[in-house]
Design a protein around this motif. Sequence first.
Motif, mmCIF file in Angstrom:
data_model
loop_
_atom_site.group_PDB
_atom_site.id
_atom_site.type_symbol
_atom_site.label_atom_id
_atom_site.label_comp_id
_atom_site.label_asym_id
_atom_site.label_seq_id
_atom_site.Cartn_x
_atom_site.Cartn_y
_atom_site.Cartn_z
ATOM 1 N N UNK A 181 55.859 51.387 34.251
ATOM 2 C CA UNK A 181 56.622 51.150 33.028
ATOM 3 C C UNK A 181 56.661 52.389 32.139
ATOM 4 N N UNK A 182 55.610 53.176 32.164
ATOM 5 C CA UNK A 182 55.645 54.428 31.415
ATOM 6 C C UNK A 182 56.719 55.355 31.967
ATOM 7 N N UNK A 183 56.875 55.358 33.280
ATOM 8 C CA UNK A 183 57.917 56.190 33.893
ATOM 9 C C UNK A 183 59.306 55.698 33.507
ATOM 10 N N UNK A 184 59.483 54.386 33.437
ATOM 11 C CA UNK A 184 60.774 53.823 33.009
ATOM 12 C C UNK A 184 61.101 54.282 31.594
ATOM 13 N N UNK A 185 60.116 54.192 30.697
ATOM 14 C CA UNK A 185 60.343 54.611 29.312
ATOM 15 C C UNK A 185 60.716 56.082 29.230
ATOM 16 N N UNK A 187 62.088 57.917 31.468
ATOM 17 C CA UNK A 187 63.413 58.123 32.054
ATOM 18 C C UNK A 187 64.499 57.979 30.993
ATOM 19 N N UNK A 188 64.432 56.925 30.199
ATOM 20 C CA UNK A 188 65.486 56.670 29.217
ATOM 21 C C UNK A 188 65.341 57.534 27.973
ATOM 22 N N UNK A 189 64.119 57.788 27.550
ATOM 23 C CA UNK A 189 63.927 58.651 26.387
ATOM 24 C C UNK A 189 64.394 60.067 26.671
ATOM 25 N N UNK A 190 64.202 60.528 27.900
ATOM 26 C CA UNK A 190 64.687 61.847 28.286
ATOM 27 C C UNK A 190 66.217 61.907 28.278
ATOM 28 N N UNK A 191 66.863 60.771 28.492
ATOM 29 C CA UNK A 191 68.331 60.736 28.479
ATOM 30 C C UNK A 191 68.880 60.662 27.062
ATOM 31 N N UNK A 192 67.998 60.465 26.073
ATOM 32 C CA UNK A 192 68.454 60.527 24.690
ATOM 33 C C UNK A 192 68.471 59.225 23.926
ATOM 34 N N UNK A 193 67.942 58.143 24.504
ATOM 35 C CA UNK A 193 67.893 56.916 23.710
ATOM 36 C C UNK A 193 66.824 57.058 22.635
ATOM 37 N N UNK A 194 66.988 56.303 21.544
ATOM 38 C CA UNK A 194 66.106 56.447 20.377
ATOM 39 C C UNK A 194 64.898 55.527 20.433
ATOM 40 N N UNK A 195 64.919 54.560 21.347
ATOM 41 C CA UNK A 195 63.800 53.635 21.425
ATOM 42 C C UNK A 195 64.177 52.379 22.175
ATOM 43 N N UNK A 238 52.217 53.328 23.663
ATOM 44 C CA UNK A 238 52.522 54.121 22.471
ATOM 45 C C UNK A 238 51.930 55.524 22.575
ATOM 46 N N UNK A 239 50.670 55.608 22.938
ATOM 47 C CA UNK A 239 49.993 56.903 22.978
ATOM 48 C C UNK A 239 50.505 57.777 24.117
ATOM 49 N N UNK A 240 50.707 57.183 25.278
ATOM 50 C CA UNK A 240 51.107 57.967 26.452
ATOM 51 C C UNK A 240 52.562 58.406 26.400
ATOM 52 N N UNK A 241 53.427 57.566 25.804
ATOM 53 C CA UNK A 241 54.862 57.845 25.891
ATOM 54 C C UNK A 241 55.558 57.819 24.528
ATOM 55 N N UNK A 242 55.546 56.689 23.865
ATOM 56 C CA UNK A 242 56.427 56.463 22.715
ATOM 57 C C UNK A 242 56.196 57.458 21.587
ATOM 58 N N UNK A 243 54.939 57.692 21.245
ATOM 59 C CA UNK A 243 54.646 58.598 20.133
ATOM 60 C C UNK A 243 55.110 60.022 20.418
ATOM 61 N N UNK A 271 50.873 50.685 17.962
ATOM 62 C CA UNK A 271 51.437 49.822 19.000
ATOM 63 C C UNK A 271 52.968 49.784 18.905
ATOM 64 N N UNK A 272 53.510 49.005 17.971
ATOM 65 C CA UNK A 272 54.953 48.883 17.819
ATOM 66 C C UNK A 272 55.390 49.350 16.429
#
Length: 539
Positions: A181-185, A187-195, A238-243, A271-272
Motif C-alpha cells: 500500500x505504501x507503493x500504491x501511495x 505511485x500516485x503522489x509521484x504523478x502529482x495527486x495532492x492526497x 503517514x511517516x513512511x509516505x504521506x508526510x 495519522x490523518x
Amino acid sequence: MADTPWWKQKVIYQIYPMSFCDSNGDGIGDLPGIISRLDYLQKLGVGALWLSPVYPSPNKDNGYDISDYCNIHPNYGTMQDMDTLIAEAKKRDIRIIMDLVINHTSDQHEWFQKSRRRIEPYTDYYIWRKGEKGKKPTNWGNFFGGDCWEYDDLRGEYYLHLFAKEQPDLNYHNEAVIESMEEVMRFWLERGVAGFRCDVINIIYKEAIKNGKWRPALTGSEYYLSTPGCHRVLHRLHEDVLAKYDAFTVGETVFVTPKMADDLVNPARGELSTVFAFEHMETDCYKIKWFLRRFSPDRFFACLTKWQKALPWNTVYLENHDQPRSVSRYGNDTEYHEESAKALATLVLTLRGTPFLYEGQEIGMTNFDFPDMEKVRDVESINIWNMGKQLHLPRSLRWRMIKTKSRDNARTPMQWEDRPNAGFTTGTPWLSVNGNYPRINAAKQENDPHSVLTYYRQLIAFRNGSETLQAGDFTELYRRDGVYAYRRNRKDESLTVVISLSAEERPNPASGAVVFSNYDRQENPPRLSPYEALILREV
C-alpha cells in the motif's frame, strides 16, 4: 494565513466519475468528460476535486472493488487522460484527490487470485480461516447485510469480506500488505495527486478473529472498529509516505466519537489530516441508516455544534456518493426547493472546517424518482431489499427504506442541460437520469442571478476571500424550532449565520447588517421566512 494548509482554505468537490460527464457516448462518465468541465468547476470556485475510484474494477460495488491500484479503468480512459486531468486542473489552481480503498480489494485482483492458490508472497495477504464443524469462522455481520465469510473451493477456506463477497478484506497483520500500500501511495503522489480520501479507513485492522457480541447489525465490530493496530498502521503510512509529500488525507470513519476522531487527526499523532464523521448524518435514523427516524432540525443542529466544539478542525459535508441528496433529506425539494437548497449551501460553507460538496449539490439535485426497484443498481440497496423480503417486511416499508436512503439517490447522472439524458451522455446512461432535469440543470441556472448555482458561486467566492469563515472561531448562539444561529469570529470581524430549516415563519434571533441572504434581502428581517438563511455582520 500563509502558513495555513491549503485544505483549510479551499472548498473540495467530489466527483463520482460514472455519473459526471460522458465524452464518448457509452453511457458512463469518464476522465475526458471531467476535463471538459474543468472551466465550470473553476468558475464554481472549488480548490480540489476528490475523484471516486477510477481504477480497473469489475464494478461489483461501482469501483470500490479495485483489481489494479496503479492503472485506470478503460471505462474512464487512460493513464494519459489521468495525467492530462492532473495537469489541466493544476493550470486552474485545482488539486486532485484520489479515492484510496485499502480495506479490501476486488476478488479479481492479482493478489487475491494468487492468495487463493497459496502463491507467495500473497498467501496471507487476506484473512483466511477454516470453519469449525460445518460453521463459518465467526458470527460477524456485513455492512451490506448478511454474514461476512465466503468459502473458496480452490483454497478450501473461508475469507473475510465486511462488504460484498467480491471484496475480500486485506490482512494488515502482514508486513507485505503495508509495504504494497505504501507503493500504491507513492505511485500516485509521484504523478502529482495532492492526497487521498481513505475509504472506511478506521476498520482496516482486525485485532482478533472471534465471535462478537450479538448486535442487530455489524456483530463483531468491536474487533475492528478504530483498533490500536489501525492507529499503528496509519501512523506508519503517514511517516513512511504521506508526510514526505505533504499529502492531504481525509478518512471515511464509521461509528466514531469525537474522541476517536481526535485520535485520528491530532497532528501530534501523525495519522490523518481530517476525517469524515457520520453522527450528523445519522440524526434521521436509529444508528443504522435503514432504521428510519423522523428528521429533527434541532437534533441535527445539536450534533453539528457538538462536533464543532469537540474538534479543532472538521470536515463539513451534507452529501456524498453514499448519502441521499441533502435538499430532499434536510430541506424541501418541492415547495421550497431553491430556498432550502440555498439554506443548506449557507450551512455547509460557513461552519468551521473544510467544506466538501458533491456533484450536482450546487444546482440542487434531488433524490431519484424511480417508481420501483427495477431501475435500482446499488448492490447495498438490492441486498437490503432482499433481506427485508426474507424478514417479511411489508413491500411498502421496504420501498420507503430504499427510496429514502439508497445510494443511487446520489448516483443519478449529473444534470447539465435540458436535452436528452440531461446532457450527461449521447448514449444510454448506466443509471437512469432523474426526470426533473428539464427544471433542474446547470445550463438553466448558468445565467440566472437568483439560481442555486449562482448562490453557490457567490458564497464560495465570499468564503475564499474571508479569513473569518476560513479560520474564525465558532460559537453557537441559538437553536430552537428549526432555527440555528452561530457566530464566526476572527480578529476584528464577527459574522453571524442564521439558518432556518423550518417550513414555517420563525422569529429571527440575530441582529446585524445583511451580507448574504437567500431571499435577496437588503435589511435584516424581524421574522424568518421558510428555509431562510442570512449572513450578518456586526455593526
